[in-house]
Write a protein that holds these residues in place. Structure first.
Motif, PDB file in Angstrom:
ATOM      1  N   GLU A   1       0.826  -1.256   0.097  1.00  0.00           N
ATOM      2  CA  GLU A   1       0.065  -0.007  -0.082  1.00  0.00           C
ATOM      3  C   GLU A   1       0.917   1.086   0.071  1.00  0.00           C
ATOM      4  OE1 GLU A   1      -2.658   1.215  -1.258  1.00  0.00           O
ATOM      5  OE2 GLU A   1      -4.136   0.128   0.009  1.00  0.00           O
ATOM      6  N   TYR A   2       0.245   2.242  -0.670  1.00  0.00           N
ATOM      7  CA  TYR A   2       1.179   3.358  -0.945  1.00  0.00           C
ATOM      8  C   TYR A   2       0.821   4.473   0.220  1.00  0.00           C
ATOM      9  CZ  TYR A   2       2.683   7.403  -3.615  1.00  0.00           C
ATOM     10  OH  TYR A   2       3.265   8.928  -3.979  1.00  0.00           O
ATOM     11  N   ALA A   3       1.872   5.435   0.569  1.00  0.00           N
ATOM     12  CA  ALA A   3       1.515   6.575   1.586  1.00  0.00           C
ATOM     13  C   ALA A   3       0.250   7.040   1.333  1.00  0.00           C
ATOM     14  CB  ALA A   3       2.767   7.293   1.577  1.00  0.00           C
TER      15      ALA A   3
ATOM     16  N   LEU B   1      -6.083  -2.407  -3.372  1.00  0.00           N
ATOM     17  CA  LEU B   1      -4.896  -3.352  -3.891  1.00  0.00           C
ATOM     18  C   LEU B   1      -3.988  -2.244  -4.676  1.00  0.00           C
ATOM     19  CD1 LEU B   1      -3.116  -5.727  -4.321  1.00  0.00           C
ATOM     20  CD2 LEU B   1      -4.407  -6.301  -6.311  1.00  0.00           C
ATOM     21  N   VAL B   2      -2.796  -2.199  -4.479  1.00  0.00           N
ATOM     22  CA  VAL B   2      -1.731  -1.435  -5.388  1.00  0.00           C
ATOM     23  C   VAL B   2      -1.509  -2.342  -6.528  1.00  0.00           C
ATOM     24  CG1 VAL B   2       0.286  -0.272  -5.302  1.00  0.00           C
ATOM     25  CG2 VAL B   2      -1.069   0.269  -3.566  1.00  0.00           C
ATOM     26  N   HIS B   3      -1.773  -2.141  -7.556  1.00  0.00           N
ATOM     27  CA  HIS B   3      -1.475  -3.179  -8.748  1.00  0.00           C
ATOM     28  C   HIS B   3      -0.088  -3.230  -8.699  1.00  0.00           C
ATOM     29  CE1 HIS B   3      -2.309  -4.136 -13.257  1.00  0.00           C
ATOM     30  NE2 HIS B   3      -2.023  -5.231 -12.403  1.00  0.00           N
ATOM     31  N   VAL B   4       0.851  -2.124  -9.235  1.00  0.00           N
ATOM     32  CA  VAL B   4       2.195  -2.018  -9.225  1.00  0.00           C
ATOM     33  C   VAL B   4       2.725  -0.999  -8.087  1.00  0.00           C
ATOM     34  CG1 VAL B   4       4.116  -1.227 -10.624  1.00  0.00           C
ATOM     35  CG2 VAL B   4       2.308  -2.558 -11.704  1.00  0.00           C
ATOM     36  N   PRO B   5       3.469  -1.414  -7.241  1.00  0.00           N
ATOM     37  CA  PRO B   5       3.825  -0.317  -6.083  1.00  0.00           C
ATOM     38  C   PRO B   5       5.033   0.630  -6.635  1.00  0.00           C
ATOM     39  CG  PRO B   5       4.771  -2.431  -5.783  1.00  0.00           C
ATOM     40  CD  PRO B   5       4.133  -2.576  -6.801  1.00  0.00           C
ATOM     41  N   THR B   6       5.032   1.755  -5.810  1.00  0.00           N
ATOM     42  CA  THR B   6       6.089   2.685  -6.096  1.00  0.00           C
ATOM     43  C   THR B   6       7.475   2.148  -6.099  1.00  0.00           C
ATOM     44  OG1 THR B   6       6.513   5.267  -5.961  1.00  0.00           O
ATOM     45  CG2 THR B   6       5.904   3.948  -3.914  1.00  0.00           C
ATOM     46  N   GLN B   7       7.614   1.229  -4.988  1.00  0.00           N
ATOM     47  CA  GLN B   7       8.809   0.728  -4.506  1.00  0.00           C
ATOM     48  C   GLN B   7       9.427  -0.527  -4.697  1.00  0.00           C
ATOM     49  OE1 GLN B   7       5.986   0.677  -2.870  1.00  0.00           O
ATOM     50  NE2 GLN B   7       5.517  -1.174  -1.673  1.00  0.00           N
TER      51      GLN B   7
ATOM     52  N   LEU C   1      -8.749  -0.723  -7.280  1.00  0.00           N
ATOM     53  CA  LEU C   1      -7.419  -1.270  -7.938  1.00  0.00           C
ATOM     54  C   LEU C   1      -6.434   0.245  -8.040  1.00  0.00           C
ATOM     55  CD1 LEU C   1      -5.494  -3.383  -8.678  1.00  0.00           C
ATOM     56  CD2 LEU C   1      -6.226  -3.048 -10.987  1.00  0.00           C
ATOM     57  N   ASP C   2      -5.529   0.333  -7.473  1.00  0.00           N
ATOM     58  CA  ASP C   2      -4.661   1.778  -7.798  1.00  0.00           C
ATOM     59  C   ASP C   2      -3.650   1.193  -8.905  1.00  0.00           C
ATOM     60  OD1 ASP C   2      -2.506   3.394  -7.643  1.00  0.00           O
ATOM     61  OD2 ASP C   2      -2.425   3.553  -5.632  1.00  0.00           O
ATOM     62  N   ALA C   3      -3.912   1.862  -9.952  1.00  0.00           N
ATOM     63  CA  ALA C   3      -3.118   1.413 -11.063  1.00  0.00           C
ATOM     64  C   ALA C   3      -2.498   2.548 -11.591  1.00  0.00           C
ATOM     65  CB  ALA C   3      -4.304   1.211 -12.424  1.00  0.00           C
ATOM     66  N   CYS C   4      -1.916   3.469 -10.645  1.00  0.00           N
ATOM     67  CA  CYS C   4      -1.006   4.625 -11.268  1.00  0.00           C
ATOM     68  C   CYS C   4       0.340   4.139 -11.704  1.00  0.00           C
ATOM     69  CB  CYS C   4      -0.892   5.432  -9.718  1.00  0.00           C
ATOM     70  SG  CYS C   4      -2.416   6.285  -9.309  1.00  0.00           S
ATOM     71  N   GLN C   5       0.990   3.215 -11.312  1.00  0.00           N
ATOM     72  CA  GLN C   5       2.253   2.819 -11.562  1.00  0.00           C
ATOM     73  C   GLN C   5       1.811   1.661 -13.013  1.00  0.00           C
ATOM     74  OE1 GLN C   5       5.046   4.083 -11.228  1.00  0.00           O
ATOM     75  NE2 GLN C   5       5.199   5.001  -8.976  1.00  0.00           N
ATOM     76  N   SER C   6       0.747   1.258 -13.145  1.00  0.00           N
ATOM     77  CA  SER C   6       0.433   0.168 -14.059  1.00  0.00           C
ATOM     78  C   SER C   6       0.167   0.900 -15.334  1.00  0.00           C
ATOM     79  CB  SER C   6      -0.276  -0.744 -13.615  1.00  0.00           C
ATOM     80  OG  SER C   6      -1.631  -0.482 -13.037  1.00  0.00           O
TER      81      SER C   6
ATOM     82  N   ALA D   1      -6.134   5.996 -11.883  1.00  0.00           N
ATOM     83  CA  ALA D   1      -4.694   5.989 -12.279  1.00  0.00           C
ATOM     84  C   ALA D   1      -4.080   7.557 -12.583  1.00  0.00           C
ATOM     85  CB  ALA D   1      -5.077   5.518 -13.889  1.00  0.00           C
ATOM     86  N   THR D   2      -3.034   7.765 -12.638  1.00  0.00           N
ATOM     87  CA  THR D   2      -2.550   8.904 -12.746  1.00  0.00           C
ATOM     88  C   THR D   2      -2.018   9.176 -14.380  1.00  0.00           C
ATOM     89  OG1 THR D   2      -0.733  10.515 -11.775  1.00  0.00           O
ATOM     90  CG2 THR D   2      -0.205   8.375 -11.979  1.00  0.00           C
ATOM     91  N   GLY D   3      -1.826  10.294 -14.861  1.00  0.00           N
ATOM     92  CA  GLY D   3      -1.279  10.516 -15.998  1.00  0.00           C
ATOM     93  C   GLY D   3       0.137  10.734 -16.080  1.00  0.00           C
ATOM     94  N   ARG D   4       0.796  11.237 -14.900  1.00  0.00           N
ATOM     95  CA  ARG D   4       2.166  11.567 -14.851  1.00  0.00           C
ATOM     96  C   ARG D   4       3.382  10.425 -14.945  1.00  0.00           C
ATOM     97  NH1 ARG D   4       4.556  12.016  -9.663  1.00  0.00           N
ATOM     98  NH2 ARG D   4       2.984  11.502  -7.995  1.00  0.00           N
ATOM     99  N   LYS D   5       3.041   9.305 -15.056  1.00  0.00           N
ATOM    100  CA  LYS D   5       3.924   7.985 -14.690  1.00  0.00           C
ATOM    101  C   LYS D   5       4.323   7.560 -16.126  1.00  0.00           C
ATOM    102  CE  LYS D   5       3.161   7.780  -9.651  1.00  0.00           C
ATOM    103  NZ  LYS D   5       4.537   8.243  -9.418  1.00  0.00           N
ATOM    104  N   PHE D   6       3.929   6.387 -16.152  1.00  0.00           N
ATOM    105  CA  PHE D   6       4.235   5.437 -17.268  1.00  0.00           C
ATOM    106  C   PHE D   6       3.178   5.836 -18.694  1.00  0.00           C
ATOM    107  CE2 PHE D   6       6.381   2.936 -14.327  1.00  0.00           C
ATOM    108  CZ  PHE D   6       7.407   2.343 -14.916  1.00  0.00           C
TER     109      PHE D   6
HETATM  110  C1  PLP Z   1       1.266   3.296  -6.171  1.00  0.00           C
HETATM  111  C2  PLP Z   1       0.936   4.777  -6.478  1.00  0.00           C
HETATM  112  N1  PLP Z   1      -0.361   5.210  -6.235  1.00  0.00           N
HETATM  113  C3  PLP Z   1      -0.838   6.488  -6.239  1.00  0.00           C
HETATM  114  C4  PLP Z   1       0.291   7.512  -6.667  1.00  0.00           C
HETATM  115  C5  PLP Z   1       0.153   8.905  -6.793  1.00  0.00           C
HETATM  116  O1  PLP Z   1       0.182   9.439  -7.950  1.00  0.00           O
HETATM  117  P1  PLP Z   1      -0.322  11.173  -8.042  1.00  0.00           P
HETATM  118  O2  PLP Z   1       0.310  11.817  -7.082  1.00  0.00           O
HETATM  119  O3  PLP Z   1       0.081  11.265  -9.501  1.00  0.00           O
HETATM  120  O4  PLP Z   1      -1.842  11.026  -7.883  1.00  0.00           O
HETATM  121  C6  PLP Z   1       1.777   7.024  -6.645  1.00  0.00           C
HETATM  122  C7  PLP Z   1       2.864   7.938  -6.804  1.00  0.00           C
HETATM  123  O5  PLP Z   1       3.838   7.762  -6.811  1.00  0.00           O
HETATM  124  C8  PLP Z   1       1.956   5.568  -6.877  1.00  0.00           C
HETATM  125  O6  PLP Z   1       3.115   5.136  -6.895  1.00  0.00           O
END
Ligand code: PLP
Length: 300
Positions: free
Chosen positions: A20-22, A68-74, A97-102, A120-125
């Motif tokens: 889980e992401y912070a 669930l975090v699909h792909v974690p930040t770490q 499902l947190d798909a921010c990294q997937s 999902a976020t736009g700023r990663k992959f």
């Molecule tokens: C697993 C995960 N969820 C969410 C986020 C947050 O993304 P954002 O700050 O673009 O919303 C991140 C960012 O590192 C992440 O790694």
């Protein structure tokens, strides 16, 4: 917005993964503190990914949500989201499902993933502008969720002083929005679809595997990625060197990596006794030469 729309009651259980992401944890904790809901951590299996059998055994009528975090930040872990979705769907428990990294790294199909909410976020992959992202909510769930903020975009002011929420996912949006960013997000999504998300996944996976293979051969380097299936995030530590010092040394050679500390993922990194790791996120535009130069620079 979707998570804060749930109405939890004292004793409701929320199950989460160890990855889980912070930001998610903080929101979960805040809502649990306010409502008396209980957060429980599903253990990992021998691969360091969410243990689907353990999850299945934990599910009962008091579980109101699985996050669930699909792909974690770490790390390179790709959690078994489809298997989790099969279990939560069979139990009738919503899966967030947190798909921010997937997103942009792996093909995502909400039907085969079996998730009810996907963020999902736009700023990663996906390589879209910062400050953009998107949310999917399964149609049947939308009407059960009343977002914490409503305005004249997400709802309508009807005669007599009442309001009526939109029936679609736009009930989670605001009137005012970052239009230029959204256009950029759309262009980035089209760009990824043109390249082919399956092709992106294969290319990223090949680059990441090559990087792991070369790094593993460098004395003093320890790879830190977990999971039976690994993605494009490659994490490692170097004996006797602070991750930030390695990052700075690489930056001096115009090689960009980042670091992740316990603060981003305490449940996972504390358990593994890791304070900080070096994170090299490869993507399709990287070349074999760049991978080799990174490894040579780490070795030097
Ligand atoms: C697993 C995960 N969820 C969410 C986020 C947050 O993304 P954002 O700050 O673009 O919303 C991140 C960012 O590192 C992440 O790694």
């Amino acid at each position: 917005m979707a998570f804060y729309s749930f109405r939890f009651e004292p004793g409701d259980r929320i199950l989460i993964g160890r990855a889980e992401y912070a930001s998610n944890w903080i929101a979960l904790r805040q809502v649990a503190n306010r409502t008396g809901a209980v957060i429980e951590i599903v253990p990992d299996d021998e691969h360091g990914q969410l243990d689907v059998h353990a999850l299945e055994a934990m599910l009962d009528g008091r579980v109101k949500l699985v996050s669930l975090v699909h792909v974690p930040t770490q790390g390179g872990l790709v959690n078994p989201a489809e298997a989790v979705g099969r279990v939560t769907r069979a139990a009738g428990v919503p899966l967030l499902l947190d798909a921010c990294q997937s997103v942009g790294q792996l093909p995502l199909d909400v039907t085969s993933l079996g998730c009810d909410i996907l963020s999902a976020t736009g700023r990663k992959f996906l390589r879209a502008p910062r400050g953009t992202g998107f949310l999917y909510v399964r149609r049947e769930l939308i009407e059960e969720l009343e977002p914490p903020f409503l305005d004249m975009h997400s709802a309508e002011w009807v005669a007599g002083g009442a309001y009526r929420m939109r029936a679609d996912a736009r009930r989670f949006e605001n009137w005012e929005t970052y239009v230029a960013g959204k256009i950029g997000l759309g262009v980035a999504a089209d760009y990824a679809l043109e390249l082919g998300v399956a092709e992106i996944r294969d290319r990223d996976r090949a680059l990441a595997e090559r990087l792991r293979e070369l790094l593993a051969a460098v004395p003093g380097v320890t790879l830190r990625d977990q999971g039976a299936t690994k993605g494009a995030i490659v994490t490692f530590t170097v004996d006797g060197r602070e991750p930030r010092a390695v990052q700075a040394a690489l930056a001096a050679e115009r090689i960009n990596v980042s670091t992740t500390s316990t603060q981003s993922a305490r449940l996972d990194l504390e358990e593994r006794g890791i304070d900080e790791l070096i994170r090299a996120s490869v993507h399709y535009f990287n070349t074999d030469e760049e991978i080799e130069r990174l490894v040579e620079t780490v070795a030097a």
